[in-house]
Design a protein around this motif. Structure first.
Motif, PDB file in Angstrom:
ATOM      1  N   UNK A  80       0.836  -1.205   0.000  1.00 57.18           N
ATOM      2  CA  UNK A  80       0.000   0.000   0.000  1.00 57.18           C
ATOM      3  C   UNK A  80       0.868   1.250   0.000  1.00 57.18           C
ATOM      4  N   UNK A  81       1.979   1.238   0.718  1.00 59.89           N
ATOM      5  CA  UNK A  81       2.885   2.386   0.708  1.00 59.89           C
ATOM      6  C   UNK A  81       3.568   2.525  -0.651  1.00 59.89           C
ATOM      7  N   UNK A  82       3.922   1.408  -1.269  1.00 54.82           N
ATOM      8  CA  UNK A  82       4.524   1.457  -2.602  1.00 54.82           C
ATOM      9  C   UNK A  82       3.527   2.013  -3.612  1.00 54.82           C
ATOM     10  N   UNK A  83       2.269   1.593  -3.498  1.00 60.68           N
ATOM     11  CA  UNK A  83       1.216   2.090  -4.392  1.00 60.68           C
ATOM     12  C   UNK A  83       1.044   3.599  -4.230  1.00 60.68           C
ATOM     13  N   UNK A  84       1.076   4.076  -3.000  1.00 60.63           N
ATOM     14  CA  UNK A  84       0.940   5.516  -2.744  1.00 60.63           C
ATOM     15  C   UNK A  84       2.124   6.280  -3.331  1.00 60.63           C
ATOM     16  N   UNK A 121      -7.026 -10.852 -10.189  1.00 60.94           N
ATOM     17  CA  UNK A 121      -7.178  -9.685  -9.318  1.00 60.94           C
ATOM     18  C   UNK A 121      -7.200  -8.429 -10.159  1.00 60.94           C
ATOM     19  N   UNK A 122      -7.935  -7.432  -9.687  1.00 56.30           N
ATOM     20  CA  UNK A 122      -7.931  -6.116 -10.316  1.00 56.30           C
ATOM     21  C   UNK A 122      -6.746  -5.285  -9.859  1.00 56.30           C
ATOM     22  N   UNK A 123      -6.034  -5.764  -8.868  1.00 54.30           N
ATOM     23  CA  UNK A 123      -4.906  -5.053  -8.284  1.00 54.30           C
ATOM     24  C   UNK A 123      -3.611  -5.546  -8.927  1.00 54.30           C
ATOM     25  N   UNK A 124      -2.972  -4.694  -9.722  1.00 56.45           N
ATOM     26  CA  UNK A 124      -1.792  -5.115 -10.477  1.00 56.45           C
ATOM     27  C   UNK A 124      -0.623  -5.498  -9.572  1.00 56.45           C
ATOM     28  N   UNK A 125      -0.510  -4.872  -8.417  1.00 59.25           N
ATOM     29  CA  UNK A 125       0.575  -5.229  -7.505  1.00 59.25           C
ATOM     30  C   UNK A 125       0.315  -6.580  -6.846  1.00 59.25           C
ATOM     31  N   UNK A 126      -0.944  -6.924  -6.642  1.00 52.88           N
ATOM     32  CA  UNK A 126      -1.280  -8.262  -6.170  1.00 52.88           C
ATOM     33  C   UNK A 126      -0.986  -9.308  -7.245  1.00 52.88           C
ATOM     34  N   UNK A 127      -1.216  -8.950  -8.504  1.00 52.82           N
ATOM     35  CA  UNK A 127      -0.847  -9.842  -9.605  1.00 52.82           C
ATOM     36  C   UNK A 127       0.653 -10.105  -9.579  1.00 52.82           C
TER      37      UNK A 127
END
Length: 335
Positions: A8-12, A214-220
């Motif tokens: 989440x911090x990386x995404x931000x 997943x719709x979340x690319x970082x989760x992919x």
């Protein structure tokens, strides 16, 4: 050090990245129009130099320090029989890089680039993604951090490459998860598997994507990626934070970069595609990323080899832009 400790911090962080310098862009465009050549006569070299100028914050830049980083990781999915080579080859090739014996070592020397290799927990392969997520959050964050910290802030262009038996399977699964279609659309022969091996590999990709959609690319990236793919993504993001232009390598590198692009619009604005790989789905992946490759030489080695070769094209573009005389300087009538 990396400025994040979770996805989440990386995404931000991705959402707060700098843009190119608008004054440098405007100045480079104006200079390009005054150089001793017909308008557009240098084709894509002109666009490449202007793009580079924007990220380096100068309307008359030069390409100084050139950095090539190869990341290596092992994949648990190789237990499914997806590669023509055993995982031990990853370790052996890392030693080859370290001793200067790989193709990318030679290409780095020709490009005047400093090359390094980072092996990521080769004794602990990622999990088989047909059974479990490839990495825990802590593992993927650690790999992203390795990539982030590997980038020299003094670099003025960056290439990231990879080594990892099984990583075309991981890249195919990521591309399929991010951009849809069938597993067969994205799955190729990698290091040279036969028809039976390709059938197995395609099935494995389909199973992994079905399990970890997943719709979340970082989760992919976490669930289907490898440590070396996550490290490449971390390095590409780190370069953006430091305003360092990046040249993408082949299919695997592009799949890692795609996770950033899908996580944050514009995350790859500081990136150009170095070449079109012979790995079948690379062109489709570059099209999805809206990246037009600089070279197409039927290469499919990985290691950052195609992108490292393309450093020379970038340097040529910038040298023409910054070294050529303007019509006024040369005393030539401008038509």
């Amino acid at each position: 050090m990396a400025a994040f400790s979770s996805l989440s911090e990386f995404r931000a962080l991705l959402a707060q990245m700098p843009a190119p310098d608008s004054q440098a862009l405007e100045g480079a465009e104006a200079r390009n129009g005054q150089l001793t050549k017909p308008p557009g006569a240098l084709g894509r070299l002109e666009d490449l130099a202007i793009w580079y100028a924007g990220w380096r914050g100068s309307d008359q830049p030069r390409v100084g320090k050139r950095q090539v980083i190869v990341f290596a990781g092992n994949h648990g999915v190789t237990a499914q029989g997806v590669s023509a080579f055993p995982p031990e080859v990853t370790v052996q090739m890392v030693a080859n890089f370290q001793h200067g014996g790989a193709a990318v070592n030679q290409l780095s020397r020709v490009a005047g680039a400093e090359m390094s290799v980072h092996a990521l927990d080769l004794d602990t392969p990622t999990a088989d993604f047909t059974q479990n997520a490839a990495m825990s959050e802590a593992e993927v964050v650690a790999a992203l951090t390795t990539g982030w910290n590997a980038v020299d802030a003094d670099s003025e262009v960056l290439v990231v490459g990879e080594m990892g038996i099984g990583n075309t399977t991981s890249a195919a699964a990521i591309a399929n998860a991010l951009f849809g279609g069938e597993a067969s659309d994205w799955t190729g022969r990698g290091t040279g598997i036969d028809d039976a091996g390709l059938s197995v590999k395609t099935r494995v990709v389909a199973e992994g994507v079905a399990r970890h959609a997943s719709e979340d690319a970082l989760e992919v990236l976490r669930c289907l990626g490898g440590r070396e793919l996550a490290a490449m993504a971390g390095a590409i993001a780190s370069a953006r934070a430091k305003r360092i232009p990046v040249i993408l390598d082949g299919f695997i590198c592009s799949a890692a970069a795609a996770c950033l692009a899908q996580a944050q619009d514009g995350a790859l604005d500081h990136v150009v595609a170095g070449h079109l790989s012979q790995e079948g789905a690379h062109g489709k992946l570059l099209a999805a990323l809206n990246k037009n490759p600089l070279l197409a030489l039927n290469m499919r080695l990985g290691e950052g080899s195609g992108a490292t070769l393309a450093i020379n094209v970038l340097v040529a573009a910038v040298e023409c832009h910054s070294g050529m005389a303007t019509f006024a300087e040369a005393g030539v009538a401008a038509g």
